[in-house]
Design a protein around this motif. Structure first.
Motif: not given
Length: 123
Positions: A14-43
């Motif tokens: 659930r958290d991997v899916h939530a992180i994937y969704r949050a990474a596409r949210d404009p309210r999330v800082p860019w550095y969190a988005k970059a790390l989120a895409f890396c973690v979700a992609g790796y997972a």
């Protein structure tokens, strides 16, 4: 013990899916988005940093790297945004899945592929 492990796996999914969704949210800082895409992609990737056939170490990357990455990303995303995306991810997991519909789609798709002409057929 097994039930706790299953519950942890469901929450991680659930958290991997939530992180994937949050990474596409404009309210999330860019550095969190970059790390989120890396973690979700790796997972979600079938490719591991350390192959699973390596004794002990092969599974350690799945057991340590993914949860640690999820934890770091969750800390970087504002809590109200993460709660919103966790709720959406949980709702997506709760949707019913129909095996019958999957079989029908596979049969129709396969039938469509068989009816195509071979592109290099010169007869």
């Amino acid at each position: 013990m097994i039930e706790r492990t299953r519950q942890w796996a469901r929450l991680a999914k659930r958290d991997v899916h939530a992180i994937y969704r949050a990474a596409r949210d404009p309210r999330v800082p860019w550095y969190a988005k970059a790390l989120a895409f890396c973690v979700a992609g790796y997972a979600l990737s079938p490719i591991d940093l350390i192959p699973d056939f390596v004794p002990v170490l092969g599974y350690m990357d799945d057991v340590i790297i993914v949860p640690l990455g999820i934890l770091i990303v969750v800390k970087l995303i504002p809590p109200e945004i993460m709660a919103e995306h966790r709720a959406l991810a949980a709702a997506a997991q709760a949707r019913p899945v129909s095996p019958t519909a999957g079989i029908v789609i596979a049969v129709v798709s396969n039938d469509h592929d068989l009816n195509k002409e071979w592109p290099f057929d010169r007869s």
